[in-house]
Scaffold this motif. Sequence first.
Motif, PDB file in Angstrom:
ATOM      1  N   SER A 238     -20.910 -17.558  -9.096  1.00  0.00           N
ATOM      2  CA  SER A 238     -19.914 -17.980  -8.122  1.00  0.00           C
ATOM      3  C   SER A 238     -19.149 -19.189  -8.623  1.00  0.00           C
ATOM      4  O   SER A 238     -19.658 -19.984  -9.429  1.00  0.00           O
ATOM      5  N   GLY A 239     -17.911 -19.325  -8.119  1.00  0.00           N
ATOM      6  CA  GLY A 239     -17.104 -20.499  -8.429  1.00  0.00           C
ATOM      7  C   GLY A 239     -16.837 -20.648  -9.908  1.00  0.00           C
ATOM      8  O   GLY A 239     -16.639 -19.680 -10.646  1.00  0.00           O
ATOM      9  N   ALA A 240     -16.830 -21.903 -10.373  1.00  0.00           N
ATOM     10  CA  ALA A 240     -16.527 -22.185 -11.778  1.00  0.00           C
ATOM     11  C   ALA A 240     -17.614 -21.677 -12.710  1.00  0.00           C
ATOM     12  O   ALA A 240     -17.363 -21.499 -13.906  1.00  0.00           O
ATOM     13  N   MET A 241     -18.821 -21.449 -12.189  1.00  0.00           N
ATOM     14  CA  MET A 241     -19.868 -20.898 -13.051  1.00  0.00           C
ATOM     15  C   MET A 241     -19.489 -19.505 -13.532  1.00  0.00           C
ATOM     16  O   MET A 241     -19.823 -19.107 -14.659  1.00  0.00           O
ATOM     17  N   ARG A 242     -18.786 -18.733 -12.718  1.00  0.00           N
ATOM     18  CA  ARG A 242     -18.290 -17.437 -13.172  1.00  0.00           C
ATOM     19  C   ARG A 242     -17.407 -17.614 -14.400  1.00  0.00           C
ATOM     20  O   ARG A 242     -17.477 -16.841 -15.358  1.00  0.00           O
ATOM     21  N   GLU A 243     -16.578 -18.647 -14.359  1.00  0.00           N
ATOM     22  CA  GLU A 243     -15.667 -18.907 -15.463  1.00  0.00           C
ATOM     23  C   GLU A 243     -16.435 -19.303 -16.722  1.00  0.00           C
ATOM     24  O   GLU A 243     -16.133 -18.840 -17.830  1.00  0.00           O
ATOM     25  N   VAL A 244     -17.427 -20.180 -16.543  1.00  0.00           N
ATOM     26  CA  VAL A 244     -18.223 -20.628 -17.688  1.00  0.00           C
ATOM     27  C   VAL A 244     -18.946 -19.450 -18.328  1.00  0.00           C
ATOM     28  O   VAL A 244     -18.974 -19.312 -19.560  1.00  0.00           O
ATOM     29  N   VAL A 245     -19.529 -18.578 -17.519  1.00  0.00           N
ATOM     30  CA  VAL A 245     -20.259 -17.435 -18.069  1.00  0.00           C
ATOM     31  C   VAL A 245     -19.314 -16.498 -18.796  1.00  0.00           C
ATOM     32  O   VAL A 245     -19.652 -15.965 -19.867  1.00  0.00           O
ATOM     33  N   GLN A 246     -18.110 -16.280 -18.266  1.00  0.00           N
ATOM     34  CA  GLN A 246     -17.148 -15.437 -18.978  1.00  0.00           C
ATOM     35  C   GLN A 246     -16.798 -16.054 -20.326  1.00  0.00           C
ATOM     36  O   GLN A 246     -16.621 -15.346 -21.317  1.00  0.00           O
ATOM     37  N   ILE A 247     -16.724 -17.385 -20.378  1.00  0.00           N
ATOM     38  CA  ILE A 247     -16.384 -18.074 -21.625  1.00  0.00           C
ATOM     39  C   ILE A 247     -17.532 -18.004 -22.629  1.00  0.00           C
ATOM     40  O   ILE A 247     -17.345 -17.593 -23.780  1.00  0.00           O
ATOM     41  N   VAL A 248     -18.748 -18.400 -22.203  1.00  0.00           N
ATOM     42  CA  VAL A 248     -19.850 -18.472 -23.164  1.00  0.00           C
ATOM     43  C   VAL A 248     -20.318 -17.079 -23.579  1.00  0.00           C
ATOM     44  O   VAL A 248     -20.958 -16.923 -24.627  1.00  0.00           O
ATOM     45  N   SER A 249     -19.999 -16.055 -22.766  1.00  0.00           N
ATOM     46  CA  SER A 249     -20.292 -14.679 -23.190  1.00  0.00           C
ATOM     47  C   SER A 249     -19.515 -14.305 -24.440  1.00  0.00           C
ATOM     48  O   SER A 249     -19.850 -13.320 -25.113  1.00  0.00           O
ATOM     49  N   ALA A 250     -18.484 -15.073 -24.735  1.00  0.00           N
ATOM     50  CA  ALA A 250     -17.554 -14.717 -25.809  1.00  0.00           C
ATOM     51  C   ALA A 250     -17.898 -15.368 -27.149  1.00  0.00           C
ATOM     52  O   ALA A 250     -17.123 -15.265 -28.102  1.00  0.00           O
TER      53      ALA A 250
ATOM     54  N   LYS B  97     -11.460   2.548 -15.254  1.00  0.00           N
ATOM     55  CA  LYS B  97     -12.418   3.645 -15.226  1.00  0.00           C
ATOM     56  C   LYS B  97     -13.861   3.188 -15.049  1.00  0.00           C
ATOM     57  O   LYS B  97     -14.737   4.026 -14.803  1.00  0.00           O
ATOM     58  N   SER B  98     -14.128   1.899 -15.209  1.00  0.00           N
ATOM     59  CA  SER B  98     -15.493   1.416 -15.111  1.00  0.00           C
ATOM     60  C   SER B  98     -15.483  -0.041 -14.661  1.00  0.00           C
ATOM     61  O   SER B  98     -14.417  -0.656 -14.558  1.00  0.00           O
ATOM     62  N   ALA B  99     -16.690  -0.569 -14.413  1.00  0.00           N
ATOM     63  CA  ALA B  99     -16.813  -1.984 -14.041  1.00  0.00           C
ATOM     64  C   ALA B  99     -16.730  -2.813 -15.313  1.00  0.00           C
ATOM     65  O   ALA B  99     -17.731  -3.134 -15.946  1.00  0.00           O
ATOM     66  N   HIS B 100     -15.522  -3.176 -15.700  1.00  0.00           N
ATOM     67  CA  HIS B 100     -15.295  -3.849 -16.968  1.00  0.00           C
ATOM     68  C   HIS B 100     -16.013  -5.194 -17.027  1.00  0.00           C
ATOM     69  O   HIS B 100     -16.187  -5.877 -16.008  1.00  0.00           O
ATOM     70  N   ASN B 101     -16.395  -5.563 -18.242  1.00  0.00           N
ATOM     71  CA  ASN B 101     -16.951  -6.892 -18.485  1.00  0.00           C
ATOM     72  C   ASN B 101     -15.965  -7.639 -19.380  1.00  0.00           C
ATOM     73  O   ASN B 101     -15.776  -7.299 -20.545  1.00  0.00           O
ATOM     74  N   PHE B 102     -15.304  -8.636 -18.819  1.00  0.00           N
ATOM     75  CA  PHE B 102     -14.328  -9.426 -19.555  1.00  0.00           C
ATOM     76  C   PHE B 102     -15.030 -10.649 -20.144  1.00  0.00           C
ATOM     77  O   PHE B 102     -15.889 -11.256 -19.494  1.00  0.00           O
ATOM     78  N   ILE B 103     -14.665 -11.011 -21.367  1.00  0.00           N
ATOM     79  CA  ILE B 103     -15.253 -12.186 -22.010  1.00  0.00           C
ATOM     80  C   ILE B 103     -14.131 -13.105 -22.489  1.00  0.00           C
ATOM     81  O   ILE B 103     -13.020 -12.661 -22.776  1.00  0.00           O
ATOM     82  N   GLY B 104     -14.439 -14.402 -22.541  1.00  0.00           N
ATOM     83  CA  GLY B 104     -13.450 -15.364 -23.012  1.00  0.00           C
ATOM     84  C   GLY B 104     -12.418 -15.688 -21.953  1.00  0.00           C
ATOM     85  O   GLY B 104     -12.733 -15.871 -20.781  1.00  0.00           O
ATOM     86  N   VAL B 105     -11.167 -15.733 -22.390  1.00  0.00           N
ATOM     87  CA  VAL B 105     -10.050 -16.065 -21.512  1.00  0.00           C
ATOM     88  C   VAL B 105      -9.076 -14.893 -21.535  1.00  0.00           C
ATOM     89  O   VAL B 105      -8.672 -14.441 -22.604  1.00  0.00           O
ATOM     90  N   ILE B 106      -8.699 -14.425 -20.361  1.00  0.00           N
ATOM     91  CA  ILE B 106      -7.826 -13.250 -20.272  1.00  0.00           C
ATOM     92  C   ILE B 106      -6.473 -13.697 -19.741  1.00  0.00           C
ATOM     93  O   ILE B 106      -6.318 -13.972 -18.552  1.00  0.00           O
ATOM     94  N   ASN B 107      -5.511 -13.776 -20.644  1.00  0.00           N
ATOM     95  CA  ASN B 107      -4.151 -14.191 -20.275  1.00  0.00           C
ATOM     96  C   ASN B 107      -3.157 -13.043 -20.368  1.00  0.00           C
ATOM     97  O   ASN B 107      -1.949 -13.271 -20.308  1.00  0.00           O
ATOM     98  N   GLU B 108      -3.624 -11.837 -20.531  1.00  0.00           N
ATOM     99  CA  GLU B 108      -2.671 -10.727 -20.697  1.00  0.00           C
ATOM    100  C   GLU B 108      -3.137  -9.501 -19.939  1.00  0.00           C
ATOM    101  O   GLU B 108      -4.276  -9.425 -19.488  1.00  0.00           O
TER     102      GLU B 108
END
Length: 869
Positions: free
Chosen positions: A171-183, A858-869
């Motif tokens: 939740s919150g900014a932790m979602r953002e951190v996890v998306q980043i460190v997953s990358a 088509k699926s529950a995508h897993n995004f990693i890093g920063v998505i600007n596009e």
Amino acid sequence: MYSPKPYGLFIDGEQPTEADNNFIASLAVQIVNISTVSELTTIKMVRTLPDGGFVTALIHDDVFRIYVNKSSIYSDTYVFDGYASEFIPMLYSGLIEKAMVLDDGEGVQIKLTEQCRRRLSSYGITDAPAKTVSLQRFRVEYAEQFKYFEPEFKGIYFFSQYLKLKPTWYSGAMREVVQIVSAYGKQDLKDLPDSIEEQAKMIIHEPVLSLIKEELKGIRLPGYKGFPDQEGKIQYDYGSSGQFISFDSKNKPWLICVISSGVYAMPLPIIPATTTLAFREFIEEAGDSEIIAILDRFGGMPSGENFPQGNSFHTWQRAGAIIRICDSADFHQHSAMYSACGWSVNSLGREAFNTCWSYDDNNLMRVYGYKLKLSLGTANNHGLSSSVTLTADKVGGIENLELIKKYIVKLTDDMPVGEETTLAVHYKLRYVEPEQILQRAAGEYDSTSEMEYWDSLEVNPIASHSGSISQVSSGPVYWGMSEYPQTMGRLKFPERSGQGCESFIMVSPDYDGPMVKCDTVMFGCYVNDQLKTVKYFLDERTYFKEEESTFEDLMIIGEWEKTVTTGQTGIAGYFYTSDFDDRTEISAATSYTKIRGMDMGYGNPLYVTPAILWMNGSVSRSRYYKHETTQKTVTGFNIDAAVCIPVFGRDSLLYAYSESDVSTSESEVHSMHGVADATSYNLWTYDSIFHWMGNAGKGSPAPKNGLPVYVDSPSHSPVDSSGFADSGDWLGIGDGYLNITGIAGKYTQRGGDMAANGASIGGEPPYMAPYNTSSKELGKHAGRVNISISAADAAEVHKKDPDAWYFSFSPVESGGSFSYFYRDCCEVVFGASTYASISEKAGERRKYWGYTNLADHKSAHNFIGVINE
């Protein structure tokens, strides 16, 4: 000054640089001098090298050895010395297209962003990799605490952490951190294929690297190392420990955990080099908008490290880097709503919400809502501790300064290299007053006692935080059929292993009291910084509902409604949310009548000639209106509502609504009605044989033989309804008269067809087409599904009758195994792109909101890093 002694040099890892060699030579002279002056047969000195790593100088029984450790930070021999490193991990951004791969070494497939492709090519120095790549670097297993995601039988497949461990669990900014460190992926690259994509590193050349090192010189870290996990595993828990990110008054990020002993904070572990001005300028010049977004939000690239574990947690708490904010015992005395239910927080992490449950003194289930509020103070340099320079005047003379220096040397030499206790003591020594060190240095030195003293010493926290956890809601959960728990399956939470959603068991098996009304908060989450709650509602009371009517005695123009119910009435709808509330009253049968009245204007004037013997007739008119009367009778009407928190989701919810009835009868009839104008007139003529009785009126010449015919003497006789048609002297006669022989003469003249009996002329109403229809429908069903999620806020998914499993129990046993109701969600949680999708279908694809060109819906995508596009 004594001449240096010969020594054996042992190197682990990379060769020392020129600056390192100069430092080692100086250290060799220094240790020989100290050992000679102090007549020590054994002495050890450990120092950090200028260009990374550390050196240990050891003299023992006249044998002099120097050990240089410049091994990789991820090698087995590397020992962390507590200082900030210039290491910077490569950031991969994109979409995990294939997370479950063959166990034969197949790489995890990633679709890269264009900015990531530039970054992997060192911003254009080398060729950019393909848009879609399969990388061993991301064949990352689940961390131990997430092994429940792995199936019992894996067969020929490797299940990477990216399959089910997704940022939206948090939740919150932790979602953002996890998306980043997953990358980051794996950091030990020696066993990875030799390719640009696999071996990519953040290459920062001189003089930028020198500027970064200069900014980091002498910086000690507050309880973390500043390196991503070697194996690329996500470390943060999204469940019971309640880890999330909160920002202080200067928007610096802190890592928060809510455990049974309290609420704790430490500076969010960051890659130290990425916090420097030199690095930011380098990234800005490279035009890397993805990393710039991270720096703007967090001040540096998060490392993904968690709180120190075990005894190290308390070690760093005593060092002031981990700060206890407030108590949490009241919340933790209850049970979690479901195993994946951590705290939901707003975007700045200063407010959090969670629910829990237990049984009260009467053994009735009760659910509690708690709100956590934080006010975080700032820490100097956000906990990055700079070196301290002591001078003689600060400690009372050169003798005291030398005493402190020798004491610290002894203490350093006696402390185990790289252990958390050692690192924490070094950190403390920069925060205590010199007098406190001098006091210890002046006493008798005992290595064990000194280590115990500094380890047990509690220094002031590096920042002043405050906060509280308060109960903000409490309510009963009563289900009258506790012996049949599966009859209430409408509230579903994600099952622990991500197989689907399981029903919350809302029973109190040991409660035997009366029915209890419920209007209880069961769940809450922040969607675009607004707290959205789910409430359970139950009120089994019924009553006989009085007729509701706006009908009036006089209904001409307007709209009127009447509702008549048969049997007893109660309120239906077990669940509702902050965004969606369909609770309504239901009865055995309900009849709705609606009348709509519309003006149709005046009809033609009606001329009535005198009857036989009489001289007088009349002129009148009416104004007409149409009534459209619709009736609808519904029998057996009922509604149902259910809520499902989708798999992979914490800050989202699905709301399903369904309605049905036994039968619906409808009819519509159009009818026309008239109201007489209050003003009418005297029509008269004279004939000595046929029309001679009555009153002669005005007119000249005087009639004879039934001609001429006159109208005079307006008469105004209003009644209650005549206001609609009353328009005064509508013929405009006043005190005069009107000759209407042309209209009525042929009916009154002697010898005419109607001369003796009288006639009615005109009076036709406006035209209205006849309309009368009726229908009856049996067993009608309707419904819809809605969602609350950040990319859509509160939105409609579809207007179809929801899947019946929304309203029944999950899981169900089938053939010795369990089947789960399944709905999942995914989101882009960090970056300029807005995108979310759920597994409710819209045609052939998932229902989605927003856009990113990486997604195929088509699926529950897993995004990693920063998505600007």
